[in-house]
Design a protein around this motif. Structure first.
Motif, PDB file in Angstrom:
ATOM      1  N   VAL A  18       1.009  -1.209   0.038  1.00 23.06           N
ATOM      2  CA  VAL A  18       0.184  -0.015  -0.073  1.00 23.06           C
ATOM      3  C   VAL A  18       1.011   1.350   0.045  1.00 23.06           C
ATOM      4  CG1 VAL A  18      -1.827   1.188   1.190  1.00 23.06           C
ATOM      5  CG2 VAL A  18      -1.803  -1.332   1.252  1.00 23.06           C
ATOM      6  N   THR A  19       0.673   2.214  -0.951  1.00 19.18           N
ATOM      7  CA  THR A  19       1.327   3.376  -1.101  1.00 19.18           C
ATOM      8  C   THR A  19       0.762   4.485  -0.445  1.00 19.18           C
ATOM      9  OG1 THR A  19       0.683   3.642  -3.329  1.00 19.18           O
ATOM     10  CG2 THR A  19       2.869   2.228  -2.998  1.00 19.18           C
ATOM     11  N   ASP A  20      -0.343   4.620  -0.116  1.00 18.89           N
ATOM     12  CA  ASP A  20      -1.140   5.601   0.413  1.00 18.89           C
ATOM     13  C   ASP A  20      -0.427   5.616   1.904  1.00 18.89           C
ATOM     14  OD1 ASP A  20      -2.897   7.392   1.296  1.00 18.89           O
ATOM     15  OD2 ASP A  20      -4.491   6.649   0.258  1.00 18.89           O
ATOM     16  N   ARG A  21      -0.009   7.075   2.053  1.00 20.10           N
ATOM     17  CA  ARG A  21       0.470   7.358   3.280  1.00 20.10           C
ATOM     18  C   ARG A  21      -0.593   7.528   4.370  1.00 20.10           C
ATOM     19  NH1 ARG A  21       4.995   9.092   5.799  1.00 20.10           N
ATOM     20  NH2 ARG A  21       6.174   8.814   3.676  1.00 20.10           N
ATOM     21  N   SER A  22      -1.838   7.761   4.073  1.00 20.44           N
ATOM     22  CA  SER A  22      -2.916   7.558   4.997  1.00 20.44           C
ATOM     23  C   SER A  22      -3.094   6.466   5.517  1.00 20.44           C
ATOM     24  CB  SER A  22      -4.091   8.616   4.347  1.00 20.44           C
ATOM     25  OG  SER A  22      -4.823   7.680   3.553  1.00 20.44           O
ATOM     26  N   VAL A  23      -2.902   5.322   4.955  1.00 15.71           N
ATOM     27  CA  VAL A  23      -3.034   3.823   5.510  1.00 15.71           C
ATOM     28  C   VAL A  23      -1.975   3.738   6.498  1.00 15.71           C
ATOM     29  CG1 VAL A  23      -3.076   1.663   5.019  1.00 15.71           C
ATOM     30  CG2 VAL A  23      -4.100   3.134   3.357  1.00 15.71           C
ATOM     31  N   LEU A  24      -0.850   4.236   6.286  1.00 17.60           N
ATOM     32  CA  LEU A  24       0.160   4.067   7.462  1.00 17.60           C
ATOM     33  C   LEU A  24      -0.278   4.824   8.565  1.00 17.60           C
ATOM     34  CD1 LEU A  24       3.176   3.734   8.329  1.00 17.60           C
ATOM     35  CD2 LEU A  24       3.971   5.771   7.214  1.00 17.60           C
ATOM     36  N   TYR A  25      -0.660   6.048   8.407  1.00 18.97           N
ATOM     37  CA  TYR A  25      -1.400   6.816   9.837  1.00 18.97           C
ATOM     38  C   TYR A  25      -2.320   5.766  10.386  1.00 18.97           C
ATOM     39  CZ  TYR A  25       1.158  10.785   7.550  1.00 18.97           C
ATOM     40  OH  TYR A  25       2.030  11.714   6.972  1.00 18.97           O
ATOM     41  N   ASP A  26      -3.306   5.282   9.410  1.00 19.64           N
ATOM     42  CA  ASP A  26      -4.383   4.817  10.093  1.00 19.64           C
ATOM     43  C   ASP A  26      -4.042   3.321  11.120  1.00 19.64           C
ATOM     44  OD1 ASP A  26      -6.295   6.492   9.080  1.00 19.64           O
ATOM     45  OD2 ASP A  26      -6.779   5.096   7.202  1.00 19.64           O
ATOM     46  N   VAL A  27      -2.850   2.544  10.413  1.00 14.19           N
ATOM     47  CA  VAL A  27      -2.407   1.445  11.112  1.00 14.19           C
ATOM     48  C   VAL A  27      -1.607   1.909  12.540  1.00 14.19           C
ATOM     49  CG1 VAL A  27      -0.673  -0.427  10.992  1.00 14.19           C
ATOM     50  CG2 VAL A  27      -2.203   0.172   8.904  1.00 14.19           C
TER      51      VAL A  27
END
Length: 218
Positions: A18-27
């Motif tokens: 996953v390359t969307d940075r917002s998904v990193l924040y969500d995790v």
């Protein structure tokens, strides 16, 4: 977007990156414990650690006596991981059993936070990540406690996210044979009813920020 580096490029199952940075924040925002990996005296060490995120900075903390944090603060490369388990995948064959998950891996150098104002900010971020509302409700950090705790800051520039969110991946012949059940058993982390300390004064109500946290996790 997350920028890939040689250390964050997936070697297997690249379609799950996953390359969307917002998904990193969500995790990171959903997880509660990270694992800090370092090499200490030539030996790899991976330890569970409290953390909190503010923008693109991940704060880690622990006792000043913790050898792992002292080592991590010595301008060395560290690796921090957070994994959320979302489901157990039951397949028709044992070999194809799997898990649905979201995982984040961060590489970088963890910088010690020593000045009073940014260190206190880091402690607030850590506290509010674990127990929202507690920074304003509970007694503040005193001088002795402040001196006894270490805070490290890790930039989120070099990070990767991998996830699986699907059903069984069975072989066509196993699907045709239909000899076993297949599906996903969801896994959820939930909060129960708050349990007051035995030494609380009688009749003290559970504060709103605790009940809100419990209700949000159900």
């Amino acid at each position: 977007m997350l920028s890939t580096t040689p250390r964050t490029t997936l070697g297997r199952k690249k379609h799950r990156a996953v390359t969307d940075r917002s998904v990193l924040y969500d995790v990171l925002d959903e997880g509660l414990i990270c694992h800090l990996g370092i090499v200490r005296h030539g030996v790899p060490v991976v330890l569970p650690t409290g953390y909190g995120r503010d923008g693109d900075t991940l704060y880690l903390h622990g006792s000043t006596g913790a050898a792992s944090l002292r080592e991590a603060a010595r301008d060395l490369d560290v690796c921090v991981t957070v994994t959320l388990l979302d489901g157990i995948v039951y397949s028709r064959s044992v070999n194809n059993h799997s898990m649905n998950y979201r995982s984040a891996v961060i590489f970088g150098k963890a910088a010690p936070v020593v000045d009073r104002e940014p260190k206190m900010h880091g402690l607030e971020v850590l506290t509010e990540h674990l127990a929202p509302g507690s920074w304003a409700h509970a007694r503040g950090v005193n001088a002795k406690e402040f001196a006894a705790v270490s805070v490290l800051a890790l930039d989120l520039a070099e990070a990767s996210v991998k996830m699986r969110a699907e059903g069984p991946d069975d072989e066509p012949e196993d699907v045709e044979a239909d000899a076993a059940w297949a599906g996903v058993l969801p896994v959820r982390t939930v909060f129960g009813e708050p349990e007051p300390s035995a030494d609380l004064s009688p009749g003290r109500p559970v504060p709103a920020h605790v009940t809100a946290r419990a209700a949000a996790g159900r």
